[in-house]
Write a protein that holds these residues in place. Structure first.
Motif, PDB file in Angstrom:
ATOM      1  N   THR A   1       0.793  -1.228   0.000  1.00  0.00           N
ATOM      2  CA  THR A   1       0.000   0.000   0.000  1.00  0.00           C
ATOM      3  C   THR A   1       0.822   1.274   0.000  1.00  0.00           C
ATOM      4  O   THR A   1       0.272   2.367  -0.168  1.00  0.00           O
ATOM      5  N   GLY A   2       2.159   1.185   0.161  1.00  0.00           N
ATOM      6  CA  GLY A   2       2.958   2.402   0.259  1.00  0.00           C
ATOM      7  C   GLY A   2       2.595   3.150   1.537  1.00  0.00           C
ATOM      8  O   GLY A   2       2.452   2.560   2.603  1.00  0.00           O
ATOM      9  N   GLY A   3       2.387   4.446   1.425  1.00  0.00           N
ATOM     10  CA  GLY A   3       1.962   5.229   2.575  1.00  0.00           C
ATOM     11  C   GLY A   3       0.458   5.234   2.765  1.00  0.00           C
ATOM     12  O   GLY A   3      -0.047   5.972   3.622  1.00  0.00           O
ATOM     13  N   GLY A   4      -0.260   4.428   1.983  1.00  0.00           N
ATOM     14  CA  GLY A   4      -1.707   4.327   2.112  1.00  0.00           C
ATOM     15  C   GLY A   4      -2.484   5.397   1.369  1.00  0.00           C
ATOM     16  O   GLY A   4      -3.717   5.433   1.431  1.00  0.00           O
TER      17      GLY A   4
ATOM     18  N   PRO B   1       9.297  -0.042   6.483  1.00  0.00           N
ATOM     19  CA  PRO B   1       8.791   0.439   7.774  1.00  0.00           C
ATOM     20  C   PRO B   1       8.317   1.889   7.797  1.00  0.00           C
ATOM     21  O   PRO B   1       7.249   2.161   8.362  1.00  0.00           O
ATOM     22  N   PRO B   2       9.056   2.862   7.218  1.00  0.00           N
ATOM     23  CA  PRO B   2       8.530   4.238   7.260  1.00  0.00           C
ATOM     24  C   PRO B   2       7.176   4.373   6.579  1.00  0.00           C
ATOM     25  O   PRO B   2       6.295   5.103   7.046  1.00  0.00           O
ATOM     26  N   ASN B   3       6.989   3.664   5.459  1.00  0.00           N
ATOM     27  CA  ASN B   3       5.699   3.716   4.784  1.00  0.00           C
ATOM     28  C   ASN B   3       4.620   2.998   5.592  1.00  0.00           C
ATOM     29  O   ASN B   3       3.463   3.438   5.621  1.00  0.00           O
TER      30      ASN B   3
ATOM     31  N   ARG C   1       3.448   5.347   8.195  1.00  0.00           N
ATOM     32  CA  ARG C   1       2.639   6.407   7.579  1.00  0.00           C
ATOM     33  C   ARG C   1       1.252   5.877   7.225  1.00  0.00           C
ATOM     34  O   ARG C   1       0.239   6.541   7.467  1.00  0.00           O
ATOM     35  N   ALA C   2       1.205   4.680   6.627  1.00  0.00           N
ATOM     36  CA  ALA C   2      -0.078   4.100   6.232  1.00  0.00           C
ATOM     37  C   ALA C   2      -0.949   3.798   7.445  1.00  0.00           C
ATOM     38  O   ALA C   2      -2.173   3.974   7.406  1.00  0.00           O
ATOM     39  N   THR C   3      -0.336   3.343   8.534  1.00  0.00           N
ATOM     40  CA  THR C   3      -1.098   3.052   9.754  1.00  0.00           C
ATOM     41  C   THR C   3      -1.831   4.300  10.237  1.00  0.00           C
ATOM     42  O   THR C   3      -3.023   4.254  10.572  1.00  0.00           O
ATOM     43  N   THR C   4      -1.140   5.418  10.251  1.00  0.00           N
ATOM     44  CA  THR C   4      -1.753   6.678  10.691  1.00  0.00           C
ATOM     45  C   THR C   4      -2.853   7.132   9.739  1.00  0.00           C
ATOM     46  O   THR C   4      -3.939   7.540  10.164  1.00  0.00           O
TER      47      THR C   4
END
Length: 260
Positions: free
Chosen positions: A57-60, A85-87, A90-93
């Motif tokens: 999903t990348g950063g969502g 991990p950084p993406n 970001r996607a989680t948020t």
């Protein structure tokens, strides 16, 4: 205002590369979009889905947009995977307000979901589609809806830095081979469409940011390693106008037949 090479180089090297938000390129680079409108169409499918999974999903950002198109409807079960991990953070948020669970999972690992868990699997620009795993997590009658990168995408830029690429590299992501992979995994390909789309890079900062963000284009790219080629391209853009390349895209619609 005309800006010199060093200023543009420093700017392109400093822009954050996390996520798949390409809004920074506005006014500096352009890319035609496929006529099928992937994110909008994904939203229409999400509005009808019971359980959906977005792969890589990348950063969502794309899933967030598609869910906005689907609103107020959304799947009762919604998950996404991301390997960087950084993406993933970001996607989680970004996706939490939609009730989505983001799983940090390597792109090459088996999917951490049960068999037949989803009636819709989405993906925009997967690195490599894992057809057996996609088929496994789809329920009978479920659909895989995705936009893939096609063969030799943006190779005008790739070959500017790396030189002519072998035929087998240029033929990677061939739609016929991807269809065969899907069918070998037991999926029925309902639709496969391709597009070749014009891209323009208006300054060298846009080139640098693009190559830092889309890291598989020129593996190991750094401004230090390619400074001479970057300077030459900067001068070429100044003399001739935007650097033109072409992206290739493939729309995949496949479904999993019911077991006999």
């Amino acid at each position: 205002m005309n800006r010199n090479f060093e200023e543009l180089l420093a700017e392109g090297a400093a822009v954050p590369t996390d996520g798949w938000d390409f809004s920074w390129f506005a006014g500096r680079a352009t890319e035609e979009r496929p006529e099928w409108g992937y994110a909008r169409s994904a939203g229409e499918r999400l509005a009808r889905a019971r359980a959906a999974l977005d792969l890589q999903t990348g950063g969502g950002e794309v899933l967030d947009f598609a869910l906005g198109q689907a609103a107020p409807a959304r799947p009762a079960v919604l998950a996404a995977t991301e390997g960087w991990p950084p993406n993933a953070a970001r996607a989680t948020t970004l996706l939490a307000p939609h009730g989505a669970v983001v799983v940090a999972a390597p792109d090459t690992a088996p999917l951490p979901f049960a068999d037949a868990a989803f009636d819709l699997v989405l993906s925009r620009h997967p690195v490599t589609p894992d057809w057996p795993e996609i088929a496994r997590v789809l329920e009978p009658g479920g659909t895989y809806f995705a936009q893939h990168v096609g063969p030799a995408s943006v190779f005008e830029l790739v070959e500017y830095f790396l030189g002519p690429q072998p035929a087998e590299v240029r033929a990677g992501r061939d739609p016929g081979r991807e269809r065969a992979g899907a069918e070998a995994a037991g999926l029925e390909v309902e639709e496969l469409r391709t597009a070749r789309l014009r891209m323009e890079f208006h300054d060298i900062a846009a080139v640098v940011h693009f190559l830092r963000k889309v890291i598989w284009m020129v593996p190991g790219f750094t401004v230090e390693a390619y400074e001479d080629r970057l300077r030459a391209l900067h001068e070429e853009i100044g003399a001739r106008g935007p650097f033109v390349a072409h992206s290739t895209r493939q729309l995949f619609v496949a479904w999993k037949p019911a077991a006999d």
